[in-house]
Write an enzyme that holds these catalytic residues in place. Structure first.
Site, PDB file in Angstrom:
ATOM      1  N   ASN A   1       0.862  -1.184   0.000  1.00 47.98           N
ATOM      2  CA  ASN A   1       0.000   0.000   0.000  1.00 47.98           C
ATOM      3  C   ASN A   1       0.896   1.230   0.000  1.00 47.98           C
ATOM      4  O   ASN A   1       1.512   1.549   1.019  1.00 47.98           O
ATOM      5  CB  ASN A   1      -0.883  -0.041   1.264  1.00 47.98           C
ATOM      6  CG  ASN A   1      -1.693   1.233   1.452  1.00 47.98           C
ATOM      7  OD1 ASN A   1      -1.790   2.061   0.549  1.00 47.98           O
ATOM      8  ND2 ASN A   1      -2.270   1.395   2.644  1.00 47.98           N
TER       9      ASN A   1
ATOM     10  N   LYS B   1       0.074   4.253  -0.233  1.00 49.89           N
ATOM     11  CA  LYS B   1      -0.609   5.418   0.370  1.00 49.89           C
ATOM     12  C   LYS B   1      -0.427   6.647  -0.535  1.00 49.89           C
ATOM     13  O   LYS B   1      -0.396   6.506  -1.742  1.00 49.89           O
ATOM     14  CB  LYS B   1      -0.097   5.656   1.794  1.00 49.89           C
ATOM     15  CG  LYS B   1      -0.153   4.384   2.645  1.00 49.89           C
ATOM     16  CD  LYS B   1       0.009   4.652   4.091  1.00 49.89           C
ATOM     17  CE  LYS B   1       0.077   3.336   4.844  1.00 49.89           C
ATOM     18  NZ  LYS B   1       0.076   3.504   6.280  1.00 49.89           N
TER      19      LYS B   1
ATOM     20  N   HIS C   1      -9.445   0.910   5.033  1.00 47.73           N
ATOM     21  CA  HIS C   1      -8.170   1.115   5.732  1.00 47.73           C
ATOM     22  C   HIS C   1      -8.413   2.047   6.927  1.00 47.73           C
ATOM     23  O   HIS C   1      -9.225   2.972   6.843  1.00 47.73           O
ATOM     24  CB  HIS C   1      -7.145   1.722   4.764  1.00 47.73           C
ATOM     25  CG  HIS C   1      -5.762   1.734   5.321  1.00 47.73           C
ATOM     26  ND1 HIS C   1      -5.341   2.662   6.243  1.00 47.73           N
ATOM     27  CD2 HIS C   1      -4.718   0.899   5.125  1.00 47.73           C
ATOM     28  CE1 HIS C   1      -4.075   2.408   6.569  1.00 47.73           C
ATOM     29  NE2 HIS C   1      -3.678   1.338   5.907  1.00 47.73           N
TER      30      HIS C   1
ATOM     31  N   GLU D   1      -6.829   4.474   8.043  1.00 45.09           N
ATOM     32  CA  GLU D   1      -6.631   5.905   7.772  1.00 45.09           C
ATOM     33  C   GLU D   1      -7.875   6.505   7.128  1.00 45.09           C
ATOM     34  O   GLU D   1      -8.212   7.664   7.361  1.00 45.09           O
ATOM     35  CB  GLU D   1      -5.382   6.102   6.890  1.00 45.09           C
ATOM     36  CG  GLU D   1      -4.119   5.860   7.704  1.00 45.09           C
ATOM     37  CD  GLU D   1      -2.927   5.393   6.895  1.00 45.09           C
ATOM     38  OE1 GLU D   1      -2.935   5.489   5.666  1.00 45.09           O
ATOM     39  OE2 GLU D   1      -1.956   4.913   7.533  1.00 45.09           O
TER      40      GLU D   1
ATOM     41  N   GLU E   1      -5.239  -5.257  10.538  1.00 48.23           N
ATOM     42  CA  GLU E   1      -4.234  -4.219  10.739  1.00 48.23           C
ATOM     43  C   GLU E   1      -4.515  -3.494  12.058  1.00 48.23           C
ATOM     44  O   GLU E   1      -5.330  -2.556  12.085  1.00 48.23           O
ATOM     45  CB  GLU E   1      -4.288  -3.210   9.595  1.00 48.23           C
ATOM     46  CG  GLU E   1      -4.009  -3.797   8.233  1.00 48.23           C
ATOM     47  CD  GLU E   1      -3.448  -2.748   7.284  1.00 48.23           C
ATOM     48  OE1 GLU E   1      -2.345  -2.941   6.804  1.00 48.23           O
ATOM     49  OE2 GLU E   1      -4.114  -1.732   7.071  1.00 48.23           O
TER      50      GLU E   1
ATOM     51  N   GLY F   1       2.411   2.081  10.797  1.00 46.59           N
ATOM     52  CA  GLY F   1       3.334   3.212  10.664  1.00 46.59           C
ATOM     53  C   GLY F   1       4.020   3.606  11.954  1.00 46.59           C
ATOM     54  O   GLY F   1       4.643   4.676  12.016  1.00 46.59           O
TER      55      GLY F   1
ATOM     56  N   SER G   1       3.549  -2.279  10.401  1.00 49.35           N
ATOM     57  CA  SER G   1       5.001  -2.264  10.613  1.00 49.35           C
ATOM     58  C   SER G   1       5.659  -3.601  10.279  1.00 49.35           C
ATOM     59  O   SER G   1       6.584  -4.031  10.971  1.00 49.35           O
ATOM     60  CB  SER G   1       5.331  -1.813  12.044  1.00 49.35           C
ATOM     61  OG  SER G   1       4.865  -0.501  12.255  1.00 49.35           O
TER      62      SER G   1
ATOM     63  N   GLY H   1       2.874  -1.208   4.344  1.00 50.47           N
ATOM     64  CA  GLY H   1       2.836   0.232   4.074  1.00 50.47           C
ATOM     65  C   GLY H   1       4.240   0.748   3.778  1.00 50.47           C
ATOM     66  O   GLY H   1       4.749   0.615   2.669  1.00 50.47           O
ATOM     67  N   GLY H   2       4.876   1.298   4.798  1.00 52.04           N
ATOM     68  CA  GLY H   2       6.193   1.945   4.631  1.00 52.04           C
ATOM     69  C   GLY H   2       7.204   1.096   3.877  1.00 52.04           C
ATOM     70  O   GLY H   2       7.896   1.592   2.980  1.00 52.04           O
TER      71      GLY H   2
HETATM   72  C1  PEP Z   1      -0.754   0.023   6.171  1.00 52.49           C
HETATM   73  O1  PEP Z   1      -1.009   1.204   6.284  1.00 52.49           O
HETATM   74  O2  PEP Z   1      -1.530  -0.716   5.524  1.00 52.49           O
HETATM   75  C2  PEP Z   1       0.434  -0.492   6.820  1.00 52.49           C
HETATM   76  C3  PEP Z   1       0.482  -1.753   7.105  1.00 52.49           C
HETATM   77  O3  PEP Z   1       1.416   0.425   7.089  1.00 52.49           O
HETATM   78  P1  PEP Z   1       2.865   0.134   7.724  1.00 52.49           P
HETATM   79  O4  PEP Z   1       3.403  -1.127   7.116  1.00 52.49           O
HETATM   80  O5  PEP Z   1       3.690   1.341   7.366  1.00 52.49           O
HETATM   81  O6  PEP Z   1       2.665  -0.013   9.207  1.00 52.49           O
END
Ligand code: PEP
Length: 251
Positions: free
Chosen positions: A9, A11, A96, A98, A168, A174, A214, A235-236
């Protein structure tokens, strides 16, 4: 055998040129990824066609990060799921945290989005997860159970086979704090039981449940080794080809 999926993702990150470059770098490393691990990338809407051209003919599937809760018409600023299909998407992330937190995404809206996605042949990656205060209060099973039952209320067993669930925990997204494999496994088992109770054991056995929060190359192996964890929503770490592929080869 359930599908193994590692989904990225992106973002609201990268320019189109950067996104194309990132996709090219991921494609260049595909030879390292085991055959049975499926990859999905979810760039911003504006990048879908350009990134889609880079991954065409590879094992990487294209996903959006959201879609409208209406099919078409006077909804300024929204993107219909039929447009995602037209742009080459096979999946869309929905619900999600967010979007729930910053954009008022409700279960009622998600019911419509999932319905529209399934009608268009787009597979939803439906996200659930509790906030830190909810976990600290011991309410994580209740919160996730409510999110599942509210949104999957109108889904049939046949539809369910086309839905990926992503657990999640909001406190892990994040933050650099990952759920332990034991914490993740117990919720994944709970989610699979929910699916079994509502749609039957065979559907539950097929349902792909991803962990997100994460996840990185250093912790993916332990998480993916858990019985009910079928991969990750990243994500990141999905913004660097080495890290994304590093997670995919952790299987
Ligand atoms: C996400 O936002 O779907 C996610 C898993 O982010 P991160 O891996 O950065 O925690």
């Amino acid at each position: 055998m359930r599908k193994k999926i590692v989904a990225g993702n992106w973002k609201m990150n990268t320019t189109v040129a950067e996104g194309v470059e990132l996709a090219k770098n991921i494609v260049a490393k595909l030879g390292e990824v085991p055959n049975d691990v499926n990859l999905i990338i979810a760039p911003p809407f504006t990048h879908l066609v350009s990134v889609g051209n880079v991954i065409k003919g590879t094992k990487i599937a294209l996903s959006a990060q959201n879609c409208a809760d209406e099919a078409k018409g006077a909804y300024t600023g929204e993107v219909a799921v039929s447009m995602l299909k037209d742009a080459g998407c096979a999946y869309t992330i929905l619900g999600h945290s967010e979007r729930r937190q910053y954009y008022g995404e409700t279960s009622a809206k998600l019911v419509n989005k999932i319905k529209l996605a399934l009608e268009s042949g787009i597979k939803p990656i439906f996200c659930v997860g509790e906030k830190l205060e909810e976990r600290n209060a011991g309410n994580h099973f209740k919160v996730v159970g409510t999110q599942l039952s509210e949104v999957l209320s109108e889904v049939t067993a046949e539809d369910m086979l086309n839905i990926v669930i992503a657990y999640e925990p909001v406190w892990a997204i994040g933050t650099g704090v990952t759920a332990t494999s034991a914490q993740a496994q117990e919720i994944h088992a709970f989610i699979r039981k929910f699916v079994a109770d509502k749609f039957g054991a065979e559907v539950a056995e097929e349902t792909v449940i991803l962990y997100g929060g994460s996840c990185k190359p250093s912790n993916a192996k332990e998480l993916f080794a858990c019985k009910d964890i079928d991969g990750g929503l990243i994500g990141g770490a999905a913004l660097k080809a080495d890290d994304f592929i590093g997670i995919a080869i952790s299987y």
